[in-house]
Design an enzyme around this catalytic site. Structure first.
Site, PDB file in Angstrom:
ATOM      1  N   PRO A  11       0.795  -1.217   0.000  1.00  0.00           N
ATOM      2  CG  PRO A  11      -0.146  -1.092   2.128  1.00  0.00           C
ATOM      3  CD  PRO A  11       0.571  -2.023   1.205  1.00  0.00           C
ATOM      4  CG  ASN A  12      -0.369   4.360   1.164  1.00  0.00           C
ATOM      5  OD1 ASN A  12      -1.325   4.812   0.545  1.00  0.00           O
ATOM      6  ND2 ASN A  12      -0.466   3.924   2.404  1.00  0.00           N
ATOM      7  NE  ARG A  19       2.829   7.814   1.530  1.00  0.00           N
ATOM      8  CZ  ARG A  19       3.464   6.743   2.030  1.00  0.00           C
ATOM      9  NH1 ARG A  19       4.129   5.938   1.247  1.00  0.00           N
ATOM     10  NH2 ARG A  19       3.406   6.474   3.308  1.00  0.00           N
ATOM     11  CE1 TYR A  24       8.226   5.390   2.325  1.00  0.00           C
ATOM     12  CE2 TYR A  24       6.972   7.377   2.790  1.00  0.00           C
ATOM     13  CZ  TYR A  24       7.308   6.081   3.104  1.00  0.00           C
ATOM     14  OH  TYR A  24       6.744   5.466   4.182  1.00  0.00           O
ATOM     15  CG  ASN A  75       8.405  -1.389   0.075  1.00  0.00           C
ATOM     16  OD1 ASN A  75       7.773  -1.459   1.112  1.00  0.00           O
ATOM     17  ND2 ASN A  75       8.942  -0.266  -0.366  1.00  0.00           N
ATOM     18  CB  ALA A  78       1.473   0.206   6.298  1.00  0.00           C
ATOM     19  CG  HIS A  81       5.462  -1.992  10.024  1.00  0.00           C
ATOM     20  ND1 HIS A  81       6.810  -2.262  10.176  1.00  0.00           N
ATOM     21  CD2 HIS A  81       5.371  -1.072   9.034  1.00  0.00           C
ATOM     22  CE1 HIS A  81       7.493  -1.517   9.318  1.00  0.00           C
ATOM     23  NE2 HIS A  81       6.653  -0.789   8.619  1.00  0.00           N
ATOM     24  CG  ASP A  88       1.459 -17.261   8.235  1.00  0.00           C
ATOM     25  OD1 ASP A  88       2.553 -17.102   8.839  1.00  0.00           O
ATOM     26  OD2 ASP A  88       0.374 -17.398   8.832  1.00  0.00           O
ATOM     27  CD  GLU A  99      11.247  -6.823   5.613  1.00  0.00           C
ATOM     28  OE1 GLU A  99      10.813  -5.891   6.308  1.00  0.00           O
ATOM     29  OE2 GLU A  99      11.563  -7.942   6.097  1.00  0.00           O
ATOM     30  CG  HIS A 101      11.193  -1.458   4.498  1.00  0.00           C
ATOM     31  ND1 HIS A 101       9.823  -1.562   4.416  1.00  0.00           N
ATOM     32  CD2 HIS A 101      11.638  -2.602   5.057  1.00  0.00           C
ATOM     33  CE1 HIS A 101       9.455  -2.723   4.919  1.00  0.00           C
ATOM     34  NE2 HIS A 101      10.531  -3.382   5.309  1.00  0.00           N
ATOM     35  CG  MET A 102      11.614   2.974  -1.337  1.00  0.00           C
ATOM     36  SD  MET A 102      10.433   3.781  -2.417  1.00  0.00           S
ATOM     37  CE  MET A 102      11.499   5.012  -3.148  1.00  0.00           C
ATOM     38  CB  SER A 103      11.658   5.444   4.849  1.00  0.00           C
ATOM     39  OG  SER A 103      10.878   4.472   5.515  1.00  0.00           O
ATOM     40  NE  ARG A 108       9.015   6.928   8.397  1.00  0.00           N
ATOM     41  CZ  ARG A 108       8.100   6.665   7.473  1.00  0.00           C
ATOM     42  NH1 ARG A 108       8.321   5.758   6.541  1.00  0.00           N
ATOM     43  NH2 ARG A 108       6.942   7.300   7.473  1.00  0.00           N
ATOM     44  NE  ARG A 112       6.190   4.639   9.590  1.00  0.00           N
ATOM     45  CZ  ARG A 112       5.199   4.502   8.718  1.00  0.00           C
ATOM     46  NH1 ARG A 112       5.134   3.430   7.960  1.00  0.00           N
ATOM     47  NH2 ARG A 112       4.278   5.444   8.605  1.00  0.00           N
TER      48      ARG A 112
END
Length: 147
Positions: A11-12, A19, A24, A75, A78, A81, A88, A99, A101-103, A108, A112
């Site tokens: 998502p997002n 954003r 990001y 990625n 959210a 978390h 699973d 895995e 993550h850009m940030s 943070r 997170r």
């Protein structure tokens, strides 16, 4: 011969560039995908990039590719978390799993800092913006060289 790599985004991620640029960056999602395709081509990979804001889509995609032996860069946004369901499904994937993550999720909000995915992947890359994905592709190319 080109080997396929799956990149699944949660998502997002499609709102990248629109954003929270401090987390990001300013690269749009379309620009990110184009850069990743170019990087992958240079490494001899073909990419299948998917993005959804729906948890069930990610679970279904993981099921579809689970036993293919093909590598995955994920990625989950959210859902990283919160989603035991994605964790699973990810555990079923037989290929290399990274895995990303850009940030820098560890710099943070406290919620997170925990990933439900990290214990079922081969590696985690955080905080490099679009470079997190590129580092994952590079790591997969090194895997190819030693295989």
């Amino acid at each position: 011969m080109s080997r396929r790599v799956h990149i699944y985004n949660g998502p997002n991620i499609n709102m990248t560039g629109l954003r929270e640029a401090k987390h990001y960056g300013s690269l749009t999602y379309q620009e990110l995908c184009a850069e990743l395709c170019a990087t992958a081509r240079g490494l001899g990979f073909e990419l299948l990039i998917r993005q959804s804001n729906h948890e069930g889509d990610l679970v279904s995609w993981l099921h579809e590719m689970a036993f293919s032996g093909e590598p995955l860069v994920i990625n989950a946004g959210a859902y990283t978390h919160t989603s035991v369901a994605i964790r699973d499904a990810l555990a079923l994937v037989t290929g290399k799993k990274i895995e990303v993550h850009m940030s820098n999720v560890h710099a943070r909000e406290a919620f997170r800092h925990h990933s439900y995915l990290s214990d079922v992947v081969d590696g985690v890359i955080v905080g490099l913006g679009a470079g997190s994905y590129k580092a994952a592709l590079f790591a997969l190319s090194l895997e190819e060289e030693t295989a």
